[in-house]
Write an enzyme that holds these catalytic residues in place. Structure first.
Site, PDB file in Angstrom:
ATOM      1  N   GLU A  48       0.818  -1.260   0.058  1.00 58.98           N
ATOM      2  CA  GLU A  48      -0.064  -0.078  -0.151  1.00 58.98           C
ATOM      3  C   GLU A  48       0.342   1.349   0.339  1.00 58.98           C
ATOM      4  O   GLU A  48      -0.534   2.645   0.587  1.00 58.98           O
ATOM      5  CB  GLU A  48      -0.884   0.036   1.092  1.00 58.98           C
ATOM      6  N   ALA A  49       2.542   1.292  -0.826  1.00 58.44           N
ATOM      7  CA  ALA A  49       2.573   2.016  -0.639  1.00 58.44           C
ATOM      8  C   ALA A  49       3.302   2.322   0.509  1.00 58.44           C
ATOM      9  O   ALA A  49       3.722   3.763   0.491  1.00 58.44           O
ATOM     10  CB  ALA A  49       2.161   3.613  -2.075  1.00 58.44           C
TER      11      ALA A  49
END
Lengths: 321, 321
Positions: free
Chosen positions: A286-287
């Protein structure tokens, strides 16, 4: 890249009130940003984080400890601000965009068929390309998709060789039996698609997923627009491996934000000659690792832009041995 | 440390919307802050960076490529806001305090005499102790002092064994001839002070410097006040080694912010069982690595405090293999 800007940034670094090279990678990062932003003193006014989400037919094989429904549930969590990436993007003063890609239409189980057909693959690549703003100072890319470490391992094995065991890891935390199953699934997929393993884009289509294809498209768009990119973890790195296979220079506008705890990531980065900025044992996706690394780029730019030169500060330069 | 707070923080981590452990060291850092702040949800409202500066008689031996006058010049640069630490402390929203310690009165050249007498040593330790605020959420420690990597290498060699070549590095950037000279200087100092090498505080007094003694005092004060500490690079780590030699638990309120490019730092951290948060090839000192690591602690706290739990977000927990 703009080598004039990079050279000017490097020259400025040598004039700042510190021994030459003593800020280590913070100096290199300032020069890299200068190169891709085309200005000797880079800025980080508008930083974007984009998280692409997709669902994977291969979850039917039992490769994840979480139900596939969690992908959409986490997208809803991002919208409400409850996930790690929300906190990290806010801290990093970055704009977060989440792009769900046909979550109600998972890819095909790639043990039996290509994950996507050509039209589906290109739709996902284009969704990634179009998600990138024409102008931004820095782009951090990440993903969410239950089952996608299986796809990433399959891409790595397909394009770099080695058996599944070299590339398959525990993902969101699968147990020992699940890990063996996941390796078997990847080996099955490699056998099923052995005819296309020499074609990087066919590998991305057959063994990847929509969010991986979108990351590939976004990375191409960033290069087109001259935007420097921070890549997140194992899945994000595997997603752009096909680009590197097509062109050895395709990722020079990208930095690996971190090396994750996912088993194959360190070897994948080494094979791609990417040097990760952080090594914190993260494995969330999710970065999250990319957003953490934005903080380091802000540190690099703060020093580069804000420090006094030896001349300005009246500090003596080196004189001794 | 407050184990109840630490346990509550760990329990909260397991409820947040992410696979257990997937934030890696960011989770461990949140728990560590909870332990030393005595609250399950740690805060970083008031963070302090303190840089101690001192001058060293051993510079007469030619161990640094910079003239000793640079110590005071850099202190002036800190006051005007022109140094790396100014930019990094501002970015990290931390209060920067610089404490110059008798800069016009260098320590004695420790190749011929103890660097400090007992009164000088205790004055410096007390200056460090008194510089620590009674309450703050986090304290980052660092130093400035031309010649002080020579003192740090001497302390490391004295207390951990090994010859000078194992611990001496290039500091601010000395050349090959200078490096050999610096090793000889440390070997001379070890021979000169061999009678006290078994006494950690005598080593700090005889082979150290005022800013190192102040860091030692500040670390003791932080422990007394229950303040978690980020240690900067090689010099800062060597400065607190005597405390560890006196008490194996003396540094459990401390984290190593980074491993620097200075030759002996990685081995020093390993010997002290400190696990650095960053590895960016920095070697500037002045708390620059510690300030960069504050950003990671802010990331840890942002996730810990701000994320939704599985129950709050309606996200399914793990169910599979």
């Amino acid at each position: 890249g703009n080598e004039t800007s990079a050279a000017a940034a490097a020259a400025r670094q040598d004039q700042l009130t510190k021994p030459t090279g003593s800020l280590g990678q913070l100096e290199a990062l300032a020069v890299w940003l200068a190169r891709w932003q085309g200005q000797a003193v880079p800025r980080l006014d508008d930083v974007s984080v984009i998280v692409f989400a997709g669902n994977h037919g291969v979850t039917a094989q039992g490769v994840s400890p979480y139900p596939a429904a969690v992908t959409a549930q986490m997208v809803a969590n991002y919208a409400r601000g409850g996930a790690a990436i929300n906190q990290l993007a806010t801290l990093a003063q970055a704009k977060l965009t989440v792009v769900p890609l046909d979550l109600d239409r998972p890819t095909a189980d790639f043990t039996g068929a290509p994950a996507m057909d050509v039209a589906q693959f290109l739709d996902a690549v284009n969704a990634g390309y179009d998600a990138v703003p024409a102008r931004c100072a820095l782009l951090a890319l990440g993903e969410m998709g239950i089952g996608n470490t299986t796809a990433a391992a399959a891409i790595a094995a397909a394009l770099l060789g080695g058996d599944a065991a070299s590339w398959v890891g525990r993902g969101a935390g699968i147990g020992d039996d699940g890990l063996r199953l996941k390796q078997e699934v990847v080996d099955m997929a490699l056998a099923r698609h052995r005819a296309v393993l020499g074609d990087p884009l066919a590998v991305a289509m057959s063994l990847g997923g929509r969010e991986l294809a979108a990351i590939l498209g976004a990375t191409v768009a960033a290069r087109r627009h001259g935007i420097p990119v921070l890549l997140d973890g194992f899945v994000c790195t595997a997603a752009v491996l096909p680009l590197l296979k097509l062109n050895a220079d395709a990722l020079s506008h990208c930095q690996a934000a971190h090396v994750s705890a996912e088993a194959g990531h360190r070897a994948l980065l080494a094979a791609m000659k990417l040097n990760p900025l952080l090594d914190l044992g993260m494995r969330l996706g999710e970065a999250s690792g990319a957003a953490a690394a934005i903080l380091l780029l802000r540190a690099a730019v703060a020093c580069h832009a804000g420090m006094a030169t030896f001349a300005e500060a009246g500090v003596a330069e080196r004189s001794g041995p």
